[in-house]
Write an enzyme that holds these catalytic residues in place. Structure first.
Site, PDB file in Angstrom:
ATOM      1  CG  ASP A   3      -6.099   4.122   7.175  1.00 14.77           C
ATOM      2  OD1 ASP A   3      -6.197   3.728   8.350  1.00 14.77           O
ATOM      3  OD2 ASP A   3      -5.026   4.479   6.662  1.00 14.77           O
TER       4      ASP A   3
ATOM      5  CG  ASP B  52      -0.394  -0.084   2.521  1.00 17.20           C
ATOM      6  OD1 ASP B  52      -0.096   0.969   3.114  1.00 17.20           O
ATOM      7  OD2 ASP B  52      -0.210  -1.209   3.017  1.00 17.20           O
TER       8      ASP B  52
ATOM      9  CD  GLU C 169      -3.816   4.394  10.655  1.00 14.71           C
ATOM     10  OE1 GLU C 169      -2.794   4.365  11.376  1.00 14.71           O
ATOM     11  OE2 GLU C 169      -3.824   4.054   9.446  1.00 14.71           O
TER      12      GLU C 169
END
Length: 246
Positions: A125, A34, A127
């Site tokens: 994503d 990624d 986080e």
């Protein structure tokens, strides 16, 4: 996003970390990086033909963050990946201190759908809690995912790591219908899977790998086969065991 080394990924894969696909085909060799702007040191490009020739079949590409950031290499990489035959996943880095629907619309408008040839589903994503308590963050996540799915036509993948999910998301099991991309760098035979997910779909094993064609350290990931045959999941315009032409 974070991790270790290419050697570790190969070692783990060789140990048989992966499940079989729905067709019974082992997915241990389906790996990919990624990437974000960090993988373009000095503004240099990525040689996606070199990435594909080294055996990597997909890559997850950062698209957006929050309500204003666009990866300056997103269009360049998206076009080059397609030409090289590398399946493309794209992700939005969540900023939950900002409302979810505008972020979902911002991301979806930039990626122009995730249903074309060589397209993996969209990725959230997650986080960073943005200071929200678990109940509010869970609600934020539902709203974001629902909006992206409505706009792209595909069920998103959730990227996270175990400790974050167990704390910031109170280890909720409300998202088990979404594919899981888990970051776990401890070198175990399997990653830790939080939130009641029955299986992981992608595993980020390292953030310090090395790949021909990419001029900086890079995260490395492996596909488990949990979503079935990779060629179908990634809308690859060819058939077979999941390997694309170089």
């Amino acid at each position: 996003m974070t991790g270790r080394s290419l050697k570790k990924v190969i070692t783990v894969a060789a140990a048989g970390i992966l499940m079989a696909t729905s067709a019974g085909v082992a997915a241990a060799d389906i790996q990919g990086p990624d990437v974000a702007s960090y993988q373009h040191p000095g503004g240099g490009g990525i040689n996606w033909f070199g990435v594909r020739a080294a055996g990597y079949q997909f890559a997850m590409l950062k698209a957006t963050e929050g309500l204003s950031y666009v990866n300056p290499f997103f269009v360049q990489d998206s076009m080059s990946m397609r030409v090289a035959g590398v399946a493309r996943g794209t992700y939005h880095f969540a900023r939950p201190n900002l409302p979810p629907e505008p972020q979902a619309a911002f991301y979806s408008a930039l990626v122009l759908g995730q249903n074309g040839p060589l397209d993996l589903p969209p990725v959230l994503d997650l986080e960073n809690s943005g200071g929200l308590p678990p109940d509010a963050l869970i609600d934020w996540t539902h709203r974001y995912l629902n909006t992206v799915q409505a706009m792209t036509g595909r069920r998103p993948i959730i990227y996270t790591y175990p400790r974050f999910w167990q704390t910031a998301m109170a280890d909720t099991n409300q998202f088990t219908s979404y594919p899981l991309w888990i970051a776990d760098y401890r070198g175990n035979d399997q990653p830790e899977v939080p939130g009641g997910w029955p299986a992981w779909s992608f595993w980020q094993t390292t953030d310090s790998g090395s790949i021909p064609g990419i001029g900086a350290g890079v995260d490395l990931n492996v596909y488990s086969g949990a979503q079935g045959d990779f060629t179908r999941y990634a809308n690859m315009p060819f058939s077979g065991s999941g390997r694309g032409s170089s």
